[in-house]
Design a protein around this motif. Structure first.
Motif, PDB file in Angstrom:
ATOM      1  N   VAL A 603      -0.543  77.185  18.159  1.00 34.92           N
ATOM      2  CA  VAL A 603      -1.430  76.496  19.096  1.00 34.92           C
ATOM      3  C   VAL A 603      -1.453  75.014  18.709  1.00 34.92           C
ATOM      4  N   THR A 604      -1.168  74.141  19.679  1.00 39.19           N
ATOM      5  CA  THR A 604      -1.059  72.699  19.410  1.00 39.19           C
ATOM      6  C   THR A 604      -2.038  71.929  20.289  1.00 39.19           C
ATOM      7  N   ILE A 605      -2.820  71.046  19.647  1.00 41.94           N
ATOM      8  CA  ILE A 605      -3.760  70.190  20.385  1.00 41.94           C
ATOM      9  C   ILE A 605      -3.260  68.749  20.279  1.00 41.94           C
ATOM     10  N   ASP A 606      -3.095  68.071  21.421  1.00 37.27           N
ATOM     11  CA  ASP A 606      -2.500  66.730  21.447  1.00 37.27           C
ATOM     12  C   ASP A 606      -3.278  65.847  22.424  1.00 37.27           C
ATOM     13  N   ALA A 607      -3.055  64.519  22.337  1.00 35.17           N
ATOM     14  CA  ALA A 607      -3.710  63.560  23.245  1.00 35.17           C
ATOM     15  C   ALA A 607      -2.729  62.446  23.588  1.00 35.17           C
ATOM     16  N   GLN A 608      -2.640  62.134  24.887  1.00 31.04           N
ATOM     17  CA  GLN A 608      -1.815  61.036  25.368  1.00 31.04           C
ATOM     18  C   GLN A 608      -2.724  59.971  25.982  1.00 31.04           C
ATOM     19  N   GLU A 609      -2.491  58.690  25.616  1.00 33.20           N
ATOM     20  CA  GLU A 609      -3.352  57.597  26.072  1.00 33.20           C
ATOM     21  C   GLU A 609      -2.924  57.085  27.438  1.00 33.20           C
ATOM     22  N   HIS A 613      -8.111  56.324  30.378  1.00 31.95           N
ATOM     23  CA  HIS A 613      -8.521  57.672  29.996  1.00 31.95           C
ATOM     24  C   HIS A 613      -7.577  58.237  28.945  1.00 31.95           C
ATOM     25  N   TRP A 614      -8.000  59.337  28.347  1.00 29.09           N
ATOM     26  CA  TRP A 614      -7.147  60.130  27.445  1.00 29.09           C
ATOM     27  C   TRP A 614      -6.822  61.459  28.134  1.00 29.09           C
ATOM     28  N   GLU A 615      -5.558  61.878  28.007  1.00 31.59           N
ATOM     29  CA  GLU A 615      -5.159  63.194  28.527  1.00 31.59           C
ATOM     30  C   GLU A 615      -5.002  64.143  27.344  1.00 31.59           C
ATOM     31  N   ILE A 616      -5.878  65.140  27.271  1.00 31.55           N
ATOM     32  CA  ILE A 616      -5.916  66.094  26.160  1.00 31.55           C
ATOM     33  C   ILE A 616      -5.193  67.368  26.584  1.00 31.55           C
ATOM     34  N   SER A 617      -4.375  67.943  25.682  1.00 32.55           N
ATOM     35  CA  SER A 617      -3.672  69.191  25.988  1.00 32.55           C
ATOM     36  C   SER A 617      -3.889  70.200  24.868  1.00 32.55           C
ATOM     37  N   VAL A 618      -4.035  71.486  25.267  1.00 34.88           N
ATOM     38  CA  VAL A 618      -4.108  72.611  24.323  1.00 34.88           C
ATOM     39  C   VAL A 618      -3.004  73.581  24.724  1.00 34.88           C
ATOM     40  N   THR A 679       1.296  78.860  27.678  1.00 37.04           N
ATOM     41  CA  THR A 679       0.370  78.188  28.599  1.00 37.04           C
ATOM     42  C   THR A 679      -0.104  76.880  27.978  1.00 37.04           C
ATOM     43  N   CYS A 680      -0.307  75.861  28.830  1.00 36.93           N
ATOM     44  CA  CYS A 680      -0.862  74.588  28.363  1.00 36.93           C
ATOM     45  C   CYS A 680      -1.970  74.158  29.322  1.00 36.93           C
ATOM     46  N   PHE A 681      -3.200  74.009  28.766  1.00 39.57           N
ATOM     47  CA  PHE A 681      -4.326  73.481  29.534  1.00 39.57           C
ATOM     48  C   PHE A 681      -4.435  71.976  29.286  1.00 39.57           C
ATOM     49  N   PHE A 682      -4.581  71.215  30.378  1.00 39.97           N
ATOM     50  CA  PHE A 682      -4.741  69.764  30.302  1.00 39.97           C
ATOM     51  C   PHE A 682      -6.114  69.376  30.861  1.00 39.97           C
ATOM     52  N   PHE A 683      -6.732  68.356  30.260  1.00 40.75           N
ATOM     53  CA  PHE A 683      -7.900  67.741  30.892  1.00 40.75           C
ATOM     54  C   PHE A 683      -7.962  66.273  30.495  1.00 40.75           C
ATOM     55  N   THR A 684      -8.543  65.477  31.408  1.00 40.32           N
ATOM     56  CA  THR A 684      -8.678  64.034  31.144  1.00 40.32           C
ATOM     57  C   THR A 684     -10.131  63.707  30.852  1.00 40.32           C
TER      58      THR A 684
END
Length: 696
Positions: A603-609, A613-618, A679-684
């Motif tokens: 399981v990988t948690i990441d963030a793209q700037e 805003h920040w885009e967070i992914s799990v 599966t990858c969940f994204f939220f901003t």
């Protein structure tokens, strides 16, 4: 403007090192300090302390002198400020001298502020305040609170600035530091002036002026009059502006206070500029510019250069106007000063438009608009409006009392016969008018009651739906584990199973209890939002620490399935949201990923700037899902439960709760998935987002 005057303290010990360096250093320093009597005097005292037979760098008198001298370089030589402050900080730490350490950290913050490094300045101020709070020295606390609040003002965070100024004034009043109180109140006035609330600013300035008169400090009084002149110029009250600035200039000249003298010249130039007297405006701007060659005050220079650009523009000397406006714009960007960028962008827009350079004009207009939107955020003005409302209310009460007293006095002289006739006429008129108003109010009230009934009917239906869903989830996901626990306890009590056999069920019972706890947390959070009881309170915080806490919280579940959890979020990922709501989102998404990931997965948690805003992914390496399942995931009316790879239970509520929490914080959430791949969940989520002369 800063007036940093640390107090000298005596001390203890003996030394012997770094002598050659300090002799050479103070030799060079004396040449620079010859321009100023205060620096000259401090340098001389430093030499005398240094030359003492039992000199030690841990001597608090020596450290205090270093801090005091470094403060004198705040608007003159940044390199000297940094060198002296670094030495004072080093010696304070070595000797565990907390007052010296906090003052040195404050001076280091001033250095970074002068360099335009606002975040580093704020970090040093906060550290200085933290150390100062462990001491009983209210004076140093007040100095640090003032510079920190001023920095927040320059950074555009007016709410934090206001809170700190109010905290400082309360402490100053409590501790009896009248000079510090006048400084804090004046900077509070400057805060209102920066928001163009000039009437409110003048109220505070008048209070400060009276306070300085009581103290008997001519320099402080001159500083206040200079700031008042700037506000009067912006209000268009040019006679008041000229009176105040002309009264302040001789005091600054006689006391050789170059930074304030430069500011007073700039204010006088601005006053002429507002009257479109461009020739005299340039005269005083040039006088100010000559002084700026001797001091180091980039923020003050921004207003000067932009004022010169406006004056040249008024005289139709466009090339000179563009030269000074561009220089002012570059300094504003260099020190990251939003209000300076805003002013210069508007000037450059007008210049380029007059030269028919429409693409350049559009570029600067977009910059102006973008900065203006940032500086005018409602949340930054809310605290100011609250204080203004309180003051207005107090003024209204005082006015009402005076009005009532006057009315009582006047009644004694009114002829009783005339009163009777007038009152009869008024009563008749009022009764007619009142009857009409009552009829209108009744009609409005009836309409409002009708609308309220419809609204309450809708809310009642929503509450019933919420209740039904809560009972459905409780019956489906909580009754089973609780019933199993009851049955096991009954069997143990009546002897149907032995204690050793009961212990074999403990891991299963623990999983059930953890599931019940997780489900209850989600139910309470979701239920609160549905009942409109959850209020979103956004703050700035680091996402990395929040993710780390949740990884630690769910680590046992991951270890049981040999799943590797990776946190790729850096410590500079600062977001603007409600920390408790985002905590729920992160926990649910990671828990979901663990649930549907088979053993030995990842399981990988990441963030793209992004821009704002920040885009967070799990992301997980689990079983994935088809498109039909994906379409149902965020449905608020669904409580479908899916079992994980090890038959882990879920409420079917977590993802709809995540959707609500993300949207409450101005973000969006979506999913990407493929069967047997993962599966990858994204939220901003939004990112966490400095002309008046301030006293120090």
């Amino acid at each position: 403007m800063y007036l940093l005057r640390p107090t000298t303290i005596r001390n203890k010990k003996t030394p012997n090192r770094a002598i050659l360096f300090m002799v050479l250093f103070f030799g060079a320093l004396t040449i620079v300090a010859a321009q100023n009597k205060v620096k000259d005097s401090l340098t001389k005292v430093l030499h005398e302390v240094y030359a003492q037979k039992n000199f030690s760098t841990s001597d608090t008198t020596y450290i205090n002198l270093l801090n005091k001298l470094s403060a004198e370089f705040a608007y003159h030589t940044s390199d000297s400020l940094k060198i002296l402050t670094t030495q004072a900080l080093k010696y304070s730490k070595n000797s565990n001298y907390k007052k010296g350490e906090s003052e040195a950290l404050m001076n280091m913050g001033i250095y970074h502020s002068n360099m335009g490094e606002s975040s580093r300045a704020i970090a040093h101020y906060k550290e200085a305040l933290k150390i100062a709070n462990d001491t009983d020295n209210d004076l140093i606390k007040l100095k640090i609170i003032n510079v920190l609040a001023t920095e927040y003002n320059w950074a555009g965070d007016y709410t934090k600035s206001l809170d700190l100024f109010l905290e400082g004034t309360e402490l100053a009043e409590k501790s009896g530091h009248e000079r510090r109180l006048s400084i804090l109140l004046e900077n509070l006035a400057n805060l209102y002036a920066s928001q163009k609330d000039y009437e409110q600013a003048i109220i505070f300035y008048e209070r400060v002026k009276k306070l300085n008169e009581d103290i008997g400090n001519d320099i402080s009084k001159a500083q206040t009059m200079c700031n008042m002149a700037s506000v009067y110029a912006d209000m268009g009250k040019f006679e008041y502006a000229m009176f105040n600035v002309n009264a302040s200039i001789p005091i600054f000249e006689n006391n050789h206070i170059l930074d304030w003298l430069a500011y007073s010249y700039e204010v006088k130039g601005k006053t002429y500029l507002r009257q479109k007297n461009y020739k005299w405006a340039l005269h005083w701007y040039n006088q100010c510019n000559l002084l700026h060659k001797k001091i180091n005050d980039d923020r003050g220079k921004i207003d000067l250069l932009n004022g010169m650009a406006e004056a040249y523009y008024g005289m139709n000397e466009i090339e000179l106007s563009e030269k000074y406006a561009q220089e002012s714009f570059e300094i504003s960007n260099k020190i990251n000063f939003p209000e300076g960028i805003q002013k210069c962008a508007m000037t450059l827009y007008r210049i380029n438009k007059s030269k028919n350079k429409y693409s350049e004009a559009l570029k600067f207009h977009e910059i102006y608009q973008q900065v203006s939107d940032t500086l005018s955020r409602d949340e930054n003005k809310r605290g100011l409006a609250m204080l203004k409302t309180k003051i207005d209310h107090e003024k209204e009460q005082e006015a009402l009392i005076l009005k009532n007293q006057q009315a009582l006095t006047n009644q004694k002289y009114v002829v009783y016969g005339a009163i009777v006739i007038i009152l009869i006429f008024i009563v008749i008129t009022l009764l007619i008018h009142r009857g009409q108003k009552i009829q209108k109010k009744l009609n409005v009230k009836l309409q409002n009651q009708k609308e309220d009934l419809l609204k309450r009917e809708i809310e009642l239906n929503e509450i019933n739906l919420t209740k039904d869903k809560l009972f459905s989830i409780i019956g489906h996901d909580l009754r089973g584990p609780i019933g199993a626990l009851q049955e096991l306890l009954r069997m143990l009590k009546v002897g149907e199973i032995q204690q050793s056999e009961f212990m074999d069920f403990i891991p299963k019972l623990r999983d059930d209890v953890d599931h019940i706890s997780f489900t209850l947390n989600n139910l309470l959070s979701w239920g609160q939002t549905q009942m409109k009881g959850a209020v979103t309170k956004p703050t700035a915080f680091g996402l990395e620490e929040l993710v780390t806490d949740n990884i630690n919280l769910l680590s046992e579940i991951a270890e049981n399935k040999s799943i590797k959890m990776i946190n790729r979020i850096s410590d500079n990922t600062i977001i603007w949201s409600d920390v408790n709501q985002i905590d729920i989102v992160i926990r649910n998404l990671i828990s979901n990923a663990l649930k549907f990931t088979p053993e030995h997965g990842m399981v990988t948690i990441d963030a793209q700037e992004g821009k704002d805003h920040w885009e967070i992914s799990v992301r997980d390496s689990g079983i994935g899902m088809d498109l039909v399942t994906q379409d149902k995931l965020f449905n608020a009316n669904s409580n479908h439960t899916t079992y994980g790879t090890n038959n882990e239970k879920g409420t079917g509520l977590g993802l709809s709760l995540c959707k609500e929490m993300v949207e409450k914080n101005n973000g969006k959430i979506w999913v990407e998935s493929a069967l047997r791949i993962g599966t990858c969940f994204f939220f901003t989520i939004p990112k966490s987002q400095k002309d008046y002369k301030n006293v120090g």
